[in-house]
Scaffold this motif. Structure first.
Motif, PDB file in Angstrom:
ATOM      1  N   VAL A  67      74.048  69.887  42.112  1.00 47.57           N
ATOM      2  CA  VAL A  67      73.191  69.593  40.960  1.00 47.57           C
ATOM      3  C   VAL A  67      71.767  69.240  41.426  1.00 47.57           C
ATOM      4  CG1 VAL A  67      73.506  67.095  40.525  1.00 47.57           C
ATOM      5  CG2 VAL A  67      73.468  68.677  38.614  1.00 47.57           C
ATOM      6  N   LYS A  68      71.684  68.660  42.633  1.00 47.94           N
ATOM      7  CA  LYS A  68      70.347  68.339  43.160  1.00 47.94           C
ATOM      8  C   LYS A  68      69.553  69.603  43.471  1.00 47.94           C
ATOM      9  CE  LYS A  68      70.769  63.660  44.861  1.00 47.94           C
ATOM     10  NZ  LYS A  68      71.202  62.806  45.943  1.00 47.94           N
ATOM     11  N   GLY A  75      62.283  71.398  39.335  1.00 46.86           N
ATOM     12  CA  GLY A  75      61.026  70.752  39.739  1.00 46.86           C
ATOM     13  C   GLY A  75      59.977  71.765  40.182  1.00 46.86           C
ATOM     14  N   LEU A 173      66.194  57.685  36.665  1.00 47.04           N
ATOM     15  CA  LEU A 173      66.249  58.997  37.333  1.00 47.04           C
ATOM     16  C   LEU A 173      64.897  59.690  37.418  1.00 47.04           C
ATOM     17  CD1 LEU A 173      68.738  60.777  38.432  1.00 47.04           C
ATOM     18  CD2 LEU A 173      69.264  58.612  37.372  1.00 47.04           C
TER      19      LEU A 173
END
Ligand code: B12
Length: 240
Positions: A67-68, A75, A173
């Protein structure tokens, strides 16, 4: 006594407890999330569990790692909100099977008697990580009061007054929401409550440096460490 208990008796280092970090299924699991394939994420999670890979490794080196990557792609503007939401769905498909196993990862059977109030800070709706932290805290004998997400600063203060917890946990987050952690600590000071509660912070953009900067008592970069830190804070309080 289960194999898990034996394993936990032998190793107290959270890094070691994860075990099996380089298992090929974990790489496949990561890739399934990167490919936004919820069905495959679920079946690989079940496969990893059947292979007896440690639930913490499945969570951290499989699901969270995947997921990162999608978060990083977002991003950089390579994927957009629908893809981010799909990655979150994939994550949830896996986490639902891992959570019951996390509950068995307690280090001892005793209730700590500790109370934790926790929430995701104002303007922030991310809750997957916070919920995992809650599962593991409960499994380790903490009573947890979950304030949910998008919790405004004053609500944290009210909850400290209402529940008199040992620990206040705040998840953030986003870089634009992590400042709320600092603001809540300032409010606790203004209200004369700072000495009444230990403050623990976490969430992807936070760090040990951030903890020191804002004067929190503990930082945890994952749920396993969060439990370890919470236990230490409780001992500090009991000794104080
Ligand atoms: C999934 C996700 C979403 C999902 C959230 C679903 C949900 N129910 O939570 C959705 C699609 C809804 C979403 C929305 C948004 N997101 Co988002 N999201 C993510 C993503 C990809 C993964 C987060 C996650 O679940 N990780 C898995 C869990 C297990 O890990 P974790 O949260 O870090 O938690 C662990 C530790 O941090 C720790 N921990 C967590 N909390 C706590 C608390 C305490 C007290 C302690 C001790 C420890 C602890 O333990 C946990 C378990 O091990 C991240 C990328 C990233 N690198 O984090 C972006 C990310 C956080 N999102 C981002 C953004 C920008 C957004 C949006 C603004 C997008 C938009 N344009 O609308 C919105 C925000 C809406 C809002 N107001 O909050 C950015 C933030 C950028 C920044 N630096 O500020 C990120 C970093 C992506 C990126 N690289 O751009 N998102």
């Amino acid at each position: 006594m289960t194999d898990t208990d034996d394993f936990l008796d032998q190793v107290d280092d959270p890094e070691e407890r994860r075990g099996a970090v380089d298992h090929p299924i974990l790489a496949e699991l990561q890739q399934a999330i990167i490919d936004l394939d919820a069905e495959l994420t679920e079946s690989l999670t079940l496969e990893a569990i059947a292979e007896e890979i440690s639930p913490l490794a499945i969570l951290q080196d499989g699901l969270t790692a995947g997921v990162k990557v999608v978060g990083d792609q977002f991003g950089r503007g390579e994927v957009f909100l629908p893809q981010l939401a799909m990655a979150a769905e994939c994550m949830k498909k896996g986490v639902q099977h891992v959570e019951p196993l996390l509950e068995e990862l307690e280090l001892d059977d005793d209730d700590t008697g500790g109370i934790v109030v926790i929430g995701t800070v104002d303007e922030d709706i991310h809750n997957i990580g916070k919920n995992i932290v809650i599962t593991m805290l409960k499994a380790n004998g903490f009573e947890v009061i979950d304030l949910g997400v998008d919790v405004d600063n004053e609500r944290f203060i009210e909850a400290v007054r209402e529940h008199n917890p040992d620990i206040l946990g705040m998840s953030a987050l986003m870089t634009m929401t992590m400042d709320h952690q600092a603001e809540v600590i300032e409010l606790l000071e203004d209200e004369g409550l700072r000495d009444e509660v230990k403050v623990m912070v976490g969430g992807a953009p936070t760090s040990e440096e951030w903890r020191v900067e804002i004067g929190a008592d503990a930082y945890g970069d994952n749920a396993d460490v969060a439990v370890k830190r919470a236990k230490e804070l409780l001992t500090d309080r009991q000794l104080a």
